[in-house]
Design a protein around this motif. Sequence first.
Motif, short mmCIF file in Angstrom:
data_model
loop_
_atom_site.label_atom_id
_atom_site.label_comp_id
_atom_site.label_asym_id
_atom_site.label_seq_id
_atom_site.Cartn_x
_atom_site.Cartn_y
_atom_site.Cartn_z
N ASP A 50 2.31 -4.79 7.63
CA ASP A 50 2.93 -5.71 8.58
C ASP A 50 1.98 -5.81 9.76
O ASP A 50 1.66 -4.82 10.40
CB ASP A 50 4.28 -5.16 9.03
N HIS A 52 1.73 -7.79 13.20
CA HIS A 52 2.40 -8.63 14.21
C HIS A 52 3.59 -9.37 13.63
O HIS A 52 3.78 -10.56 13.87
CB HIS A 52 1.42 -9.60 14.85
N GLU A 54 4.21 -10.15 10.51
CA GLU A 54 3.93 -10.90 9.28
C GLU A 54 3.41 -9.95 8.21
O GLU A 54 2.48 -9.17 8.45
CB GLU A 54 2.89 -11.99 9.55
N GLN A 55 4.00 -9.99 7.02
CA GLN A 55 3.56 -9.15 5.92
C GLN A 55 2.32 -9.76 5.29
O GLN A 55 2.33 -10.93 4.91
CB GLN A 55 4.67 -8.99 4.88
N VAL A 56 1.25 -8.97 5.19
CA VAL A 56 0.00 -9.44 4.60
C VAL A 56 -0.47 -8.45 3.54
O VAL A 56 -0.13 -7.28 3.56
CB VAL A 56 -1.10 -9.65 5.67
#
Length: 68
Positions: A50, A52, A54-56
């Motif tokens: 995660d 900020h 947002e899952q990346v």
Amino acid sequence: MTTFESSIGNIPKPGQDLHLVRWVHSADGWRSQTLLCTYVGCTPEHWIVDEHGEQVSLERAEWSQFAF
């Protein structure tokens, strides 16, 4: 998403901070790029984090855990 338990390295627990590093080639030579994120999980090929809110998914072949 399917995750797995890794017996290699020190994999954090979900929700823990994770500091990753990779080397990037630029016109001036090689430089490090670091990322401080929250560990979500991993697969044999990817870190799932995660960043900020947002899952990346990051390539494990490119990114390694940063050791202090």
